[in-house]
Design a protein around this motif. Structure first.
Motif, mmCIF file in Angstrom:
data_model
loop_
_atom_site.group_PDB
_atom_site.id
_atom_site.type_symbol
_atom_site.label_atom_id
_atom_site.label_comp_id
_atom_site.label_asym_id
_atom_site.label_seq_id
_atom_site.Cartn_x
_atom_site.Cartn_y
_atom_site.Cartn_z
ATOM 1 N N GLY A 64 1.016 -1.185 0.087
ATOM 2 C CA GLY A 64 0.001 -0.175 -0.154
ATOM 3 C C GLY A 64 1.218 1.024 0.193
ATOM 4 N N SER A 65 1.780 1.003 -0.535
ATOM 5 C CA SER A 65 2.514 2.310 -0.861
ATOM 6 C C SER A 65 2.697 3.345 -1.101
ATOM 7 C CB SER A 65 4.317 2.201 -0.214
ATOM 8 O OG SER A 65 5.176 3.459 -1.184
ATOM 9 N N GLU A 66 3.149 4.912 -1.774
ATOM 10 C CA GLU A 66 2.386 5.891 -2.116
ATOM 11 C C GLU A 66 3.996 6.318 -2.740
ATOM 12 O OE1 GLU A 66 0.367 8.784 -0.469
ATOM 13 O OE2 GLU A 66 -1.252 7.340 -0.212
ATOM 14 N N GLN A 67 5.157 5.507 -2.643
ATOM 15 C CA GLN A 67 6.122 5.492 -3.246
ATOM 16 C C GLN A 67 6.261 5.336 -4.407
ATOM 17 O OE1 GLN A 67 8.738 7.236 -3.008
ATOM 18 N NE2 GLN A 67 10.399 6.541 -1.853
ATOM 19 N N ARG A 68 6.557 5.975 -5.205
ATOM 20 C CA ARG A 68 6.527 5.687 -6.346
ATOM 21 C C ARG A 68 7.672 4.692 -6.847
ATOM 22 N NH1 ARG A 68 8.910 11.060 -8.682
ATOM 23 N NH2 ARG A 68 9.449 9.979 -10.059
ATOM 24 N N ASP A 69 7.464 4.167 -7.642
ATOM 25 C CA ASP A 69 8.378 2.886 -8.173
ATOM 26 C C ASP A 69 9.680 3.251 -8.709
ATOM 27 O OD1 ASP A 69 6.785 0.804 -8.031
ATOM 28 O OD2 ASP A 69 5.187 0.793 -9.546
ATOM 29 N N ASP A 70 9.832 4.537 -9.136
ATOM 30 C CA ASP A 70 11.485 4.901 -9.311
ATOM 31 C C ASP A 70 11.692 4.365 -8.266
ATOM 32 O OD1 ASP A 70 10.060 6.837 -9.134
ATOM 33 O OD2 ASP A 70 11.100 8.214 -10.540
ATOM 34 N N ASN A 71 11.427 4.936 -7.339
ATOM 35 C CA ASN A 71 12.608 5.789 -6.244
ATOM 36 C C ASN A 71 12.286 4.247 -5.661
ATOM 37 O OD1 ASN A 71 11.984 7.876 -6.573
ATOM 38 N ND2 ASN A 71 10.669 8.514 -5.095
ATOM 39 N N LEU A 72 11.566 3.057 -5.359
ATOM 40 C CA LEU A 72 11.045 1.825 -5.013
ATOM 41 C C LEU A 72 13.038 1.433 -5.751
ATOM 42 C CD1 LEU A 72 8.031 0.688 -4.314
ATOM 43 C CD2 LEU A 72 9.462 1.647 -2.581
ATOM 44 N N GLU A 73 12.481 1.037 -7.008
ATOM 45 C CA GLU A 73 13.560 0.960 -8.006
ATOM 46 C C GLU A 73 15.410 1.185 -7.477
ATOM 47 O OE1 GLU A 73 15.086 -1.744 -11.105
ATOM 48 O OE2 GLU A 73 12.891 -1.422 -10.954
ATOM 49 N N ARG A 74 14.892 2.485 -7.427
ATOM 50 C CA ARG A 74 16.555 2.859 -7.084
ATOM 51 C C ARG A 74 17.174 1.863 -5.556
ATOM 52 N NH1 ARG A 74 15.304 7.994 -9.621
ATOM 53 N NH2 ARG A 74 14.772 8.449 -7.018
ATOM 54 N N THR A 75 15.882 2.107 -4.746
ATOM 55 C CA THR A 75 16.283 1.323 -3.428
ATOM 56 C C THR A 75 16.463 -0.210 -3.222
ATOM 57 O OG1 THR A 75 14.618 3.731 -2.944
ATOM 58 C CG2 THR A 75 15.801 1.960 -0.820
ATOM 59 N N PHE A 76 15.664 -0.166 -4.002
ATOM 60 C CA PHE A 76 15.338 -1.653 -3.036
ATOM 61 C C PHE A 76 15.651 -2.911 -5.250
ATOM 62 C CE2 PHE A 76 12.207 -0.764 -0.804
ATOM 63 C CZ PHE A 76 12.598 -0.604 -0.101
ATOM 64 N N GLY A 77 16.403 -1.937 -6.013
ATOM 65 C CA GLY A 77 16.567 -2.603 -7.422
ATOM 66 C C GLY A 77 17.256 -3.542 -7.732
ATOM 67 N N THR A 78 18.581 -4.311 -6.644
ATOM 68 C CA THR A 78 19.317 -4.947 -6.704
ATOM 69 C C THR A 78 18.929 -6.472 -6.076
ATOM 70 O OG1 THR A 78 19.842 -3.719 -4.676
ATOM 71 C CG2 THR A 78 20.659 -2.850 -6.595
ATOM 72 N N SER A 79 17.725 -6.060 -5.108
ATOM 73 C CA SER A 79 17.504 -7.161 -5.409
ATOM 74 C C SER A 79 16.086 -7.744 -5.156
ATOM 75 C CB SER A 79 17.385 -7.378 -3.027
ATOM 76 O OG SER A 79 17.270 -6.062 -2.521
ATOM 77 N N THR A 80 15.089 -8.448 -5.212
ATOM 78 C CA THR A 80 14.118 -8.995 -5.755
ATOM 79 C C THR A 80 12.691 -7.817 -4.317
ATOM 80 O OG1 THR A 80 14.115 -10.881 -4.040
ATOM 81 C CG2 THR A 80 14.421 -11.187 -6.851
ATOM 82 N N TYR A 81 12.291 -7.419 -4.802
ATOM 83 C CA TYR A 81 11.383 -6.041 -4.381
ATOM 84 C C TYR A 81 9.536 -6.194 -5.101
ATOM 85 C CZ TYR A 81 10.857 -2.181 -7.412
ATOM 86 O OH TYR A 81 10.522 -1.999 -8.292
#
Ligand SMILES: Nc1ncnc2c1ncn2[C@@H]1O[C@H](COP(=O)(O)OP(=O)(O)OP(=O)(O)O)[C@@H](O)[C@H]1O
Ligand SMILES: [Mg+2]
Lengths: 587, 282
Positions: A542-559
Motif C-alpha cells: 500500500g505504499s505511495e512511494q513511486r516505483d522509480d524510487n523503490l527501484e533505486r532503493t531495492f532494485g538490486t534485490s527482489t522487491y
C-alpha cells in the motif's frame, strides 16, 4: 556503551551534506566508467573518475581521479592510468606525502620522478598504445625513497613532466584519507591536522566543509557529552529527562532536543523522540544490552562512513489484550505458498517413480506378485525437495509514516504487522527458524530494533502480545536496520538458506538520511547482505512511494510493491525463491 | 548426471602416438610450472589429487592432458547437488521382468584402472563424497553394498577432484576427512607469458591481439568491482580470439565474451565495456 571519539558531533550540529557532498566543480559522467574500471584495475582498488571545471589541472586524492576536461580522449586515458599507477606504486602513501605536503616545489619534482617510475612498474597492465604515448625519461628512480631524496635535493636536475599529465596535490591526498591511512580514525585525525596546516596556505582553498571537520575535532569532549546526553534521554536512562521533555514540546534546553534543533529539521524529529520517550517508560532495557555500530554508505564520497550509526536491539513490550488490525488474507493461503520455499533435497522411499530402485520395496513387490497379490509398483527411491532448510528474519518498518491511513481506512503499519505475523506463524509451523523485528530510528545516534520474536522463541501468546503492542513512531534509517537484521541472520548456522524479509513503505528517511543518499545506503546494505549469503526480499504494501524510487532503493534485490495484503500470497513464493537463487549465485 | 569417457582404452599407448606426432600437432596443454611432475609423482604413489582454482584456468584441461600423458582413460563426473552415491557406484535397473546391475562411473573407473575426475566436487552432498573415502586411503577399495562386493582398485586407478574456492560459500565445503585424503595443487591464471603461448600456439590468435588480450586480462583480474564475482579467465580470452577469427571486431568479441558474459549489472557491464574499448577499441 559508545565510544565518544568515534562519533563526531558538536553543539552546533554539523550539516552532513556540507561535510560530504563532492565539490561542485566536478562531475562524474557515466561515459567515464570505463576509465574508472581501468584506473581501479591498475591501482588494485576502487577508484572513481570525475571531471574538473576547465583550466584546472588533473590530480588524485587517492579515492577519485579528477581530470581536466580539456584533455583529448587518449590523454584522459593516459592521465587516469598514470595517476592510478602512482597509487599502486605507493608514491602517494601518507609518509611520502606528509614529507612534501608543505613544499610545493619539492612535490612537483617528486611527481616528475615518481610518475615514470609508477608507469614503468605497471607497464604490462597498460594498453600498448598508451605506453608508447607516455613520454618516459631514460633514467628512472628505483624506489620511492630515491625519488624523495632526489626531489629534496635541489642540486639534482629534474625534467618536469608535461603539464597535461596533471599535478600532485599532497593535501588533497591526505584529506582524502588516501591509501596509506586507510584506517578510518587515523584518516579523520589526518584531515584535522591538515586543515590546520592549510590556514596559511594559498594554493589550496580552505572550504567550509573542512572548516567544519576541524571544528568537530577541536572539541571532542563537547561531542561526547552531547551524545551521551541524547542517548540517556532517548533510552530513558537519565533521571527526569524524559518527563521534562513531555511537557515541553519545544524540545528542551539540553540533550538530544537541542542538538536536533540546531540541525534545522527539528520539528519532525524532536516530536517523534517525544513519542519515543513516553513509550520508553514501558520499555525495559535488556540486562546486557549492547549497542552495535554500523557503517553507512556515502554514495557521494564513494566510501563508507565508519561506525556511523548506533543500533540497539531490545525485546518488544507485550500488550496482550489488543487486537491486530484485520487483514483479508488467511494463514492457510500464505502457508500454501511458503511450503515450497527454502526446501532442499531429501531421499524418499517407496515411490511410484524415481532414479533408483528401493530394493526392499522391490522384493516385497515380487513376493506379492508371486503369491498372487497385486499392488501398486511403489518400488523406487527418489530425491525431492522436501527438507525444510530455512532461517528467516522479518524486519518491519514501524516508523511514523507507516501509520498513515490508506483509502480503505487501514494503515500500512497494520497491514505490514499483520502480514509479518502470519508469515512468521506459517514458517514456524513448518519448523523453520524465524525471527521478527520491528524497527524505527531517531537520527544516527539511535536505530532501534524491537525484537518481537527471537530465533529461539516459540510462537505463542507472548509473541502475539508483542505484535499487538507495536505503535508507529520515529523515522526510518533503513540501511542500519537491514545491516543489523542481516548480522543476526548470519549468526544462524543451522540452515543453508537465510532469508531477510523487509516490510517497509520504502521511504528511507531519517535525520541527515534521505533522498539519493538514503536510497544508495539501503541498496548497499542489501547487497552486503546478499554477499554474505543472506537473501533479501523487500515488500511494500500500500505504499505511495513511486516505483522509480523503490527501484533505486531495492532494485538490486527482489522487491514487491503491492496495494493490498491480499495480493501478497500469489507472488510470495516466486519472489522468495528468486531471492534465494540469486543469493546462491552471488556467493 | 554427465558422464564422459575419454582417452584411449588401456590397449593403445597414446604416449608413443604423441611422441610420433610431436611437431605435427599442436600442444594440448602448456605447462605453467612443475604441475606435470607433481601430478606424475602423485599418480605413481597412488595418491589422490585435489585441484583448486578459479574457473577457466585450465584444471580440466590439465587433467585431460595428464591422462593422455600417462596413457590412462579419463572418466569425468560433473558433480551437482542431486548426485547420489548410487549415481557414482551403480544401481539396479529393471529390464523386463528382471533387475540388472549397472556400473556407475566410479566403479567403471576402478575396473578399468582409469583416472576418475570429479569436477566441482563441493557441489555434491557430503554423504555422496564419502564413498570415495575407502578408495582414497591405504585400503584403495570400493564397497558396493548392494552387490555385497568389494572391488580392489588397481595401481593405475586415480581419483582427482577439482573445486573453485572463490565462489564457494562458508556453508559448502569439503569435509575435513575428505581433504585429509588428498594432496592439493593450486591453480591460478597462467602468467602472461604462458597465457600468450596458449593463445598463440594452441589457438592461432595473432601476436598483436594476444598482447592486447593478455594486458586487458591482467587489469581485469585486479579489478575489485562489486557485482563482479568472476573475471576474465583464459577460457574467456580464448573465446574472444575465436570470435575475432570468425570476423567479429575485437571490441565486439571482447564485450561478448568478457563483459556481458560476466555480469548482469548494467553499471558493471558499462564499465567493463569501456575498459575493453581502451584495450581492444579500433
Ligand atoms: N595451461 C593451459 N594450456 C592450454 N590451454 C589452457 C591452459 N590453461 C587454460 N587453458 C584454456 O582455458 C580453457 C579453460 O580451461 P578448463 O576448462 O580446463 O578450466 P577449468 O579450470 O577446468 O575451469 P572450471 O573450473 O570452470 O571447470 C581451456 O579450454 C583451454 O583453452
Ligand atoms: Mg573444469
Amino acid at each position: 556503551m559508545i565510544e565518544p571519539s568515534d562519533s563526531p558531533a558538536s553543539s552546533e550540529a554539523p550539516n552532513w551534506r556540507q561535510l560530504f557532498t563532492l565539490r561542485e566543480d566536478s562531475v562524474e559522467p557515466s561515459s567515464l566508467s570505463g576509465l574508472a574500471f581501468l584506473a581501479s584495475g591498475i591501482a588494485g582498488r576502487q577508484l572513481r573518475i570525475y571531471l574538473l571545471a576547465p583550466a584546472q589541472p588533473s590530480y588524485t586524492d587517492g579515492q577519485t581521479i579528477f581530470l581536466n576536461p580539456e584533455l583529448s580522449t587518449t590523454q584522459r586515458t593516459a592521465v587516469a592510468a598514470a595517476h592510478a599507477a602512482l597509487i599502486d606504486a605507493g608514491s602517494l602513501d601518507s609518509q611520502c606525502i606528509r614529507a612534501i605536503s608543505l613544499r610545493p616545489a619539492v612535490a612537483a619534482r617528486f611527481f616528475s620522478m615518481e610518475l615514470p617510475r609508477a608507469v614503468r612498474g605497471c607497464e604490462s597492465l597498460l594498453p600498448q598504445a598508451l605506453v608508447t604515448n607516455l613520454p618516459l625519461p631514460e633514467n628512472i628512480c628505483g624506489s620511492v625513497e630515491e625519488s624523495l631524496a632526489r626531489a629534496k635535493d635541489h642540486r639534482h636536475k629534474v625534467k618536469p613532466t608535461e603539464s597535461w599529465l596533471g599535478v600532485l596535490r599532497p593535501r588533497r591526498m591526505l584529506r582524502g584519507a588516501g591509501p596509506g591511512s586507510a584506517n578510518a580514525v587515523a584518516g579523520k585525525l589526518d584531515s584535522f591536522r591538515i586543515n590546520q596546516l592549510e590556514e596559511h596556505d594559498e594554493d589550496e582553498d580552505l572550504d567550509t566543509s573542512s572548516a567544519k571537520v576541524m571544528k568537530l575535532f577541536s572539541s571532542p569532549l563537547a561531542s561526547a557529552n552531547w551524545l551521551t546526553d541524547m542517548l540517556q534521554q532517548i533510552l530513558g536512562m537519565g533521571r527526569g529527562g524524559a518527563g521534562e521533555e513531555e511537557n515541553d514540546g519545544s524540545g528542551g534546553a539540553h540533550g538530544g532536543g537541542s542538538a536536533h534543533q540546531a540541525s534545522g529539521e527539528n520539528l519532525e524529529i524532536t516530536d517523534s523522540s517525544l513519542q519515543m520517550n513516553t513509550m520508553d517508560e514501558r520499555l525495559p532495557l535488556l540486562p546486557q544490552q549492547t549497542d552495535w555500530k554500523y557503517p553507512e554508505w556515502h554514495a557521494g564520497k564513494g566510501r563508507y562512513l565508519p561506525d556511523w550509526v548506533n543500533v540497539n536491539e531490545i525485546e518488544a513490550p507485550a500488550e496482550p489484550d489488543q487486537r491486530l488490525e484485520p487483514c483479508d488474507v488467511s494463514m492457510h493461503t500464505l502457508a500454501q505458498q511458503l511450503f515450497k520455499v527454502g526446501v532442499e533435497f531429501e531421499n524418499h522411499r517407496r515411490q511410484p517413480t524415481g532414479d533408483d530402485i528401493d530394493v526392499d520395496a522391490l522384493v516385497e513387490h515380487l513376493v506379492d506378485r508371486a503369491t498372487g497379490h497385486t499392488h501398486e509398483e511403489n518400488i523406487y527411491c527418489n530425491s525431492q525437495r522436501t527438507r525444510r532448510d530455512l532461517s528467516a528474519a522479518m524486519l518491519v518498518d514501524i516508523s511514523r509514516s507507516t501509520g498513515d491511513r490508506l483509502a480503505d481506512g487501514k494503515t500500512i503499519f497494520g497491514q505490514q504487522v499483520h502480514a509479518a505475523r502470519l508469515i512468521s506463524r506459517a514458517l514456524s509451523y513448518f519448523g523453520d527458524r524465524v525471527a521478527v523485528y520491528a524497527f524505527h530510528s531517531w537520527g544516527r545516534g539511535i536505530t532501534r530494533l524491537l525484537r518481537i520474536k527471537g530465533f529461539d522463541e516459540a510462537e505463542g501468546a507472548l509473541i502475539d502480545g508483542r505484535f499487538t503492542g507495536l505503535q508507529p513512531s520515529g523515522l526510518t534509517r533503513l540501511g542500519a536496520a537491514i545491516r543489523h537484521a542481516s548480522f543476526r541472520l548470519q549468526q544462524e548456522k543451522y540452515h543453508t538458506h537465510r532469508l531477510l524479509m523487509v516490510f517497509t513503505d520504502g521511504f528511507a528517511y531519517d535525520d541527515e538520511y534521505e533522498g539519493r543518499h538514503a536510497e544508495a545506503d539501503v541498496a548497499k546494505a542489501l547487497s552486503e547482505a546478499r554477499e554474505r549469503g543472506v537473501a533479501c526480499v523487500c515488500i511494500s504494501i500500500g505504499s505511495e512511494q513511486r516505483d522509480d524510487n523503490l527501484e533505486r532503493t531495492f532494485g538490486t534485490s527482489t522487491y514487491l510493491h503491492c496495494q493490498k495484503v491480499r495480493d501478497l500470497p500469489a507472488r510470495l513464493q516466486r519472489l522468495i525463491n528468486t531471492a534465494l537463487r540469486v543469493t546462491e549465485k552471488t556467493r | 548426471m554427465c558422464l564422459f569417457i575419454e582417452g584411449a582404452s588401456t590397449g593403445i599407448d597414446p604416449h608413443s602416438l604423441h611422441e610420433q606426432l610431436a611437431g605435427m600437432i599442436k600442444p594440448y596443454y602448456i605447462p605453467v610450472g612443475k604441475e606435470e611432475a607433481f601430478f606424475t609423482a602423485a599418480y605413481k604413489q597412488q595418491l589422490s589429487v585435489l585441484l583448486k582454482g578459479p574457473t577457466g584456468v585450465g584444471k580440466s584441461r590439465f587433467v585431460e592432458h595428464m591422462a593422455q600423458q600417462l596413457g590412462r582413460p579419463l572418466i569425468t563426473v560433473a558433480c551437482h547437488e542431486d548426485l547420489t552415491a548410487a549415481d557414482l557406484v551403480g544401481r539396479y535397473i529393471l529390464k523386463g521382468n528382471e533387475t540388472v546391475w549397472q556400473d556407475g562411473p566410479l566403479t567403471q573407473a576402478v575396473k578399468q584402472g582409469a583416472i576418475c575426475y570429479l569436477d566441482e566436487v563441493v557441489e555434491a552432498r557430503s554423504d555422496t563424497v564419502v564413498v570415495l573415502h575407502p578408495l582414497t586411503d591405504h585400503r584403495r577399495e570400493l564397497n558396493i553394498e548392494r552387490l555385497g562386493e568389494c572391488l580392489k582398485a588397481p595401481p593405475e586407478f586415480m581419483v582427482v577432484l577439482s573445486y573453485n574456492p572463490g565462489y564457494q560459500t562458508l556453508l559448502k565445503d569439503l569435509k575435513a576427512s575428505t581433504r585429509q585424503r588428498m594432496v592439493a595443487m593450486d591453480f591460478d591464471f597462467p602468467p602472461a607469458q604462458v597465457e600468450k603461448r596458449i593463445l598463440e600456439e594452441i589457438y592461432d590468435i595473432g601476436p598483436e591481439l594476444t598482447d592486447k588480450l593478455v594486458r586487458l586480462a591482467a587489469v581485469m583480474r585486479r579489478l575489485d568491482a562489486p557485482g563482479l564475482s568472476e573475471v576474465a579467465s583464459t577460457r574467456a580470452l580464448v573465446a574472444t580470439g575465436k570470435l575475432v577469427r570468425e570476423g567479429m571486431s575485437p571490441r565486439d568479441a571482447g564485450v561478448a565474451a568478457m563483459a556481458s558474459a560476466l555480469s548482469d549489472d548494467p553499471e558493471v557491464i558499462q564499465g567493463l565495456t569501456g575498459l575493453i574499448e581502451e584495450y581492444l577499441g579500433d
